[in-house]
Design a protein around this motif. Structure first.
Motif, PDB file in Angstrom:
ATOM      1  N   LEU A 110       0.898  -1.263   0.017  1.00 53.83           N
ATOM      2  CA  LEU A 110       0.094  -0.107   0.177  1.00 53.83           C
ATOM      3  C   LEU A 110       0.716   1.175  -0.019  1.00 53.83           C
ATOM      4  N   ALA A 111       1.966   1.244   0.604  1.00 59.25           N
ATOM      5  CA  ALA A 111       2.843   2.333   0.967  1.00 59.25           C
ATOM      6  C   ALA A 111       3.387   2.653  -0.543  1.00 59.25           C
ATOM      7  N   PHE A 112       3.867   1.688  -1.199  1.00 57.46           N
ATOM      8  CA  PHE A 112       4.555   1.899  -2.537  1.00 57.46           C
ATOM      9  C   PHE A 112       3.661   2.694  -3.305  1.00 57.46           C
ATOM     10  N   LEU A 145       7.075   7.296   2.743  1.00 55.99           N
ATOM     11  CA  LEU A 145       6.217   6.158   2.647  1.00 55.99           C
ATOM     12  C   LEU A 145       7.444   4.917   1.961  1.00 55.99           C
ATOM     13  N   ALA A 146       7.655   5.613   0.633  1.00 51.97           N
ATOM     14  CA  ALA A 146       8.466   4.714  -0.151  1.00 51.97           C
ATOM     15  C   ALA A 146       9.893   4.125   0.652  1.00 51.97           C
ATOM     16  N   ILE A 147      10.491   5.108   1.351  1.00 57.14           N
ATOM     17  CA  ILE A 147      11.621   4.583   1.925  1.00 57.14           C
ATOM     18  C   ILE A 147      11.472   3.571   2.877  1.00 57.14           C
ATOM     19  N   GLY A 148      10.186   3.950   3.812  1.00 60.24           N
ATOM     20  CA  GLY A 148       9.622   2.916   4.779  1.00 60.24           C
ATOM     21  C   GLY A 148       9.349   1.357   4.155  1.00 60.24           C
ATOM     22  N   ALA A 149       8.693   1.565   3.086  1.00 63.96           N
ATOM     23  CA  ALA A 149       8.244   0.144   2.469  1.00 63.96           C
ATOM     24  C   ALA A 149       9.417  -0.385   1.981  1.00 63.96           C
ATOM     25  N   THR A 150      10.591   0.240   1.528  1.00 61.97           N
ATOM     26  CA  THR A 150      11.493  -0.468   0.925  1.00 61.97           C
ATOM     27  C   THR A 150      12.538  -1.228   2.123  1.00 61.97           C
ATOM     28  N   PRO A 204      10.596  -0.400  10.289  1.00 62.24           N
ATOM     29  CA  PRO A 204      10.814   0.851   9.405  1.00 62.24           C
ATOM     30  C   PRO A 204       9.637   1.497   8.771  1.00 62.24           C
ATOM     31  N   LEU A 205       8.629   0.673   8.539  1.00 61.88           N
ATOM     32  CA  LEU A 205       7.314   1.210   7.753  1.00 61.88           C
ATOM     33  C   LEU A 205       6.677   2.146   8.631  1.00 61.88           C
ATOM     34  N   LEU A 206       6.922   1.808   9.976  1.00 62.05           N
ATOM     35  CA  LEU A 206       5.915   2.428  11.005  1.00 62.05           C
ATOM     36  C   LEU A 206       6.769   3.954  11.404  1.00 62.05           C
TER      37      LEU A 206
END
Lengths: 274, 267
Positions: free
Chosen positions: A126-128, B46-51, B28-30
């Motif tokens: 979802l975040a991507f 968001l993009a950095i957290g997800a990766t 990391p995502l949080l």
């Protein structure tokens, strides 16, 4: 057997459980934390100062398990401290030692290797796509289990007390849940390989006949070819390769492998292979 | 700017204590989106957290083994990446991955140091036990909590205050092919996290079959994670039932105790 602890006492136990890991140290690991967490319960159980002191010493010894499973052990210990006679106290420590290994394994396989990857991948996908719902959903799902399980385990463990152990020996519940969590986790991991890892090559083979000079007429993109054989085949290959390297090094050089992969990717992109 | 750095330092302090107590924000995502919000770029967060979430998926403390410190690593790498790349999310992600590894590993050493200092708590606890002093036990957590918070906050402040300029000029000086390579690496490196998970979970050869099943359902049939999980629960239920019946047939007690031993060895 009469149970002395009120709802308020259990809440106190829960609050002290939450801060148990702060005192983590290399001598007794969570020993200090365990003693601190159970001290109010002991105070309620033992009116004699000598007995209380002995009990506190008993629980300041080496102890380590998984965060969310500490709750069960704490609560079962609390129930046992109440119900056992003075000459049975040594049994409490062997019970703790007996429970902490298997329960740590259960906690790891259930939460760390199954629940966190599942919600992490849902949140990340979802975040991507740029949605703030991703981390919020992950936060909620993670903490329902994380906080909820801890509180529920305290109440459950105390109510069942020593009966928890007998039940477990009969049905081998811990082992069974562990096995199931393992299978679910592995299937999710298998799915993650194709959804998360993206290895694609821009390489092309030109099959244009050189006689007619129509070079570039029949260009075959290697990626398309690979996708027809098996989608995400390169992702699978990379993952299995990394897995074997990790297995050889017993998983201790993960950071080094990441650095090497970065350098390798930069080189391969430079030459147009990736 | 200095105010922003102080706010992030405070967050590092709080999340540092959360990591050893309530454990509500330790992924990391949080964390990364919060940092992104403070720096005014939620999308990059968001993009950095997800990766990073996927990159570090299989990382966690197992037993007494201490893993790279994801908290400090995520906070510092996300902040520096957003502060030093002007707007391009891809470049920010590439920078964050590059920074996350050294920062997490350096910060891990501080945690090892704290666990060593914490050994002194044992004599304090013994003294309290000698005196049967239950009230005194309340205080046991405060010194180590401050120490743990500071172990996250101090490196964060130093890295952000002195590092931002240096990282920015480094990113500007890097040739485009390196940036492109790092961006590609961002979608390949999660393989390490996944391989680490496999290492922890593939205890027997027959378990590979479930990995294959999951891969096929997702790669060929394009199932999402949620329906995938539900199907997995069905398989898990029957697999457990079959293995239990087989074990019971061939003198169950020995078999199951042997399995537990193997698991502990592999972990």
């Amino acid at each position: 057997m009469e149970q002395k602890l009120t709802k308020r006492d259990l809440w106190k136990l829960f609050m002290r459980l939450n801060t148990m890991r702060i005192t983590l140290n290399y001598e007794t690991l969570q020993g200090v934390g365990f003693m601190r967490a159970i001290a109010p319960v002991l105070e309620k159980t033992y009116t004699d100062k000598e007995e209380l002191s002995d009990a506190m010493h008993r629980h300041a010894q080496f102890y380590n398990s998984h965060v969310n499973c500490d709750a069960v052990i704490l609560a079962v210990t609390a129930a046992m401290e109440e119900s056992t006679g003075p000459d049975e106290k040594e049994g409490i420590n062997s019970l703790k030692t007996g429970l902490m290994g298997p329960l740590a394994g259960l906690g790891d396989s259930l939460i760390k290797f199954t629940w966190v990857p599942i919600i992490g991948s849902i949140g990340a996908s979802l975040a991507f796509s740029g949605s703030i719902i991703g981390p919020i959903l992950m936060f909620i799902l993670y903490n329902i289990v994380n906080i909820g399980l801890r509180y529920y385990a305290i109440v459950f463990g105390y109510k069942k007390g020593i009966g928890f152990l007998n039940d477990n020996q009969e049905s081998n519940l811990i082992q069974r849940i562990s096995t199931m969590a393992n299978v679910v986790g592995l299937m999710v991991v298998g799915a993650l390989i194709s959804t998360i890892i993206k290895v694609q090559t821009p390489l092309e083979i030109s099959t244009g006949s050189s006689v007619t000079g129509e070079v570039g007429e029949n260009v075959i993109a290697i990626q398309e070819m690979l996708d027809q054989i098996m989608p995400s085949v390169l992702s699978l290959a990379v993952t299995i390769a990394v897995y074997h390297v990790l297995k050889k090094t017993k998983g201790s050089h993960a950071a080094m492998i990441i650095v090497i992969m970065m350098l390798l990717t930069i080189a391969l992109t430079y030459f147009g292979i990736l | 700017m200095i105010m922003t750095i102080i706010v992030i330092t405070l967050i590092a302090f709080i999340l540092g204590i959360d990591d050893v107590s309530t454990k509500m924000f330790r992924r990391p995502l949080l964390i990364a989106p919060i940092i992104g919000f403070i720096l005014g770029d939620v999308q990059a967060g968001l993009a950095i957290g997800a990766t990073l979430e996927i990159m570090w998926m299989g990382i966690g403390n197992v037993g007494a083994y201490m893993a790279p410190d994801l908290i400090t690593g995520t906070i510092i790498s996300t902040s520096l990446a957003i502060m030093s790349t002007n707007g391009s999310i891809e470049t920010a992600v590439a920078t964050a991955i590059t920074l996350a590894i050294p920062t997490s590993i350096l910060a891990q050493q501080l945690l090892v140091l704290i666990q060593t200092i914490n050994v002194s708590l044992n004599s304090w606890a013994k003294r309290l036990a000698d005196n049967a002093d239950v009230k005194g036990t309340v205080w046991l957590i405060y010194p180590p909590a401050l120490l743990t918070g500071a172990a996250r906050a101090v490196p964060t402040f130093i890295a952000l205050y002195f590092g931002a300029g240096a990282i920015q000029s480094a990113v500007d000086a890097l040739p485009t092919f390196v940036i492109n390579g790092l961006e590609t690496a961002g979608s390949i490196i999660p393989a390490v996290g996944i391989a680490l998970l496999m290492l922890a979970m593939l205890k027997k050869f027959e378990l590979w079959m479930f990995l294959v099943l999951g891969f096929v359902l997702s790669a060929y049939l394009g199932l999402d994670i949620l329906p995938m999980t539900l199907i997995a629960i069905v398989f898990a239920y029957f697999y457990e039932m079959i293995t239990r019946k087989t074990a019971a047939g061939a003198n169950g007690a020995n078999e199951s105790s042997k399995n537990t031993g193997e698991e502990e060895y592999d972990l």
